[in-house]
Motif scaffolding. Structure first.
Motif, PDB file in Angstrom:
ATOM      1  N   UNK A  42      78.096  11.869  27.811  1.00 51.23           N
ATOM      2  CA  UNK A  42      79.567  10.966  27.954  1.00 51.23           C
ATOM      3  C   UNK A  42      79.676  10.206  27.841  1.00 51.23           C
ATOM      4  N   UNK A  43      78.669   9.527  26.798  1.00 47.30           N
ATOM      5  CA  UNK A  43      79.189   7.910  26.397  1.00 47.30           C
ATOM      6  C   UNK A  43      78.529   8.425  24.663  1.00 47.30           C
ATOM      7  N   UNK A  44      78.763   9.669  24.485  1.00 50.15           N
ATOM      8  CA  UNK A  44      78.233   9.816  23.154  1.00 50.15           C
ATOM      9  C   UNK A  44      78.572   8.395  22.181  1.00 50.15           C
ATOM     10  N   UNK A  45      79.847   8.218  21.600  1.00 50.66           N
ATOM     11  CA  UNK A  45      80.472   7.426  20.891  1.00 50.66           C
ATOM     12  C   UNK A  45      80.236   5.558  21.434  1.00 50.66           C
ATOM     13  N   UNK A  46      79.401   5.959  22.690  1.00 50.14           N
ATOM     14  CA  UNK A  46      78.954   4.512  22.653  1.00 50.14           C
ATOM     15  C   UNK A  46      77.757   4.905  22.775  1.00 50.14           C
ATOM     16  N   UNK A  47      76.907   5.299  22.043  1.00 50.70           N
ATOM     17  CA  UNK A  47      75.433   5.272  21.339  1.00 50.70           C
ATOM     18  C   UNK A  47      75.509   5.111  20.087  1.00 50.70           C
ATOM     19  N   UNK A  48      74.391   4.094  19.743  1.00 48.54           N
ATOM     20  CA  UNK A  48      74.701   3.274  18.292  1.00 48.54           C
ATOM     21  C   UNK A  48      73.117   3.648  17.670  1.00 48.54           C
ATOM     22  N   UNK A  49      74.010   4.635  16.473  1.00 50.62           N
ATOM     23  CA  UNK A  49      72.309   5.316  15.405  1.00 50.62           C
ATOM     24  C   UNK A  49      72.267   6.722  15.558  1.00 50.62           C
ATOM     25  N   UNK A  50      71.861   7.365  14.714  1.00 56.23           N
ATOM     26  CA  UNK A  50      71.565   8.661  14.141  1.00 56.23           C
ATOM     27  C   UNK A  50      70.178   8.804  15.083  1.00 56.23           C
ATOM     28  N   UNK A  51      69.403   7.969  15.355  1.00 57.91           N
ATOM     29  CA  UNK A  51      68.161   7.679  15.802  1.00 57.91           C
ATOM     30  C   UNK A  51      68.435   7.936  17.201  1.00 57.91           C
ATOM     31  N   UNK A  52      68.979   8.016  17.954  1.00 53.27           N
ATOM     32  CA  UNK A  52      70.024   8.083  19.482  1.00 53.27           C
ATOM     33  C   UNK A  52      69.952   9.149  19.432  1.00 53.27           C
ATOM     34  N   UNK A  53      71.241   9.305  18.981  1.00 52.79           N
ATOM     35  CA  UNK A  53      71.653  10.562  18.634  1.00 52.79           C
ATOM     36  C   UNK A  53      71.018  11.579  18.170  1.00 52.79           C
ATOM     37  N   UNK A  54      70.478  11.798  18.030  1.00 50.52           N
ATOM     38  CA  UNK A  54      68.844  12.503  17.231  1.00 50.52           C
ATOM     39  C   UNK A  54      67.909  13.029  18.877  1.00 50.52           C
ATOM     40  N   UNK A  55      67.393  11.765  19.220  1.00 53.91           N
ATOM     41  CA  UNK A  55      66.658  11.983  20.340  1.00 53.91           C
ATOM     42  C   UNK A  55      67.280  12.517  21.613  1.00 53.91           C
TER      43      UNK A  55
END
Length: 66
Positions: A42-55
């Motif tokens: 729900x807050x995907x656009x506020x998550x910073x960085x590929x490492x966090x997205x990957x996690x």
């Protein structure tokens, strides 16, 4: 809480308390993991960085047993 209420809800605490409201039902660890991932999505656009997205993606696959 109806499905419509759930979808419109902006308060994760309220959503989580809804899961525990009935004494006969307790969410499984899998459902709790998926809930956590859904909160991140729900807050995907506020998550910073590929490492966090990957996690988040790895956590989602883990919750699905992959």
């Amino acid at each position: 809480m109806t499905e419509t209420d759930w979808s419109a809800c902006k308060e994760p605490d309220e959503m989580l308390s809804t899961l525990y409201r009935t004494k006969r039902y307790r969410p499984s660890p899998r459902k709790l993991r998926l809930f956590a991932v859904a909160c991140c999505r729900r807050v995907w656009d506020r998550i910073d960085g590929r490492r966090c997205w990957k996690a988040v993606e790895v956590a989602e696959r883990f919750a699905d047993g992959q």
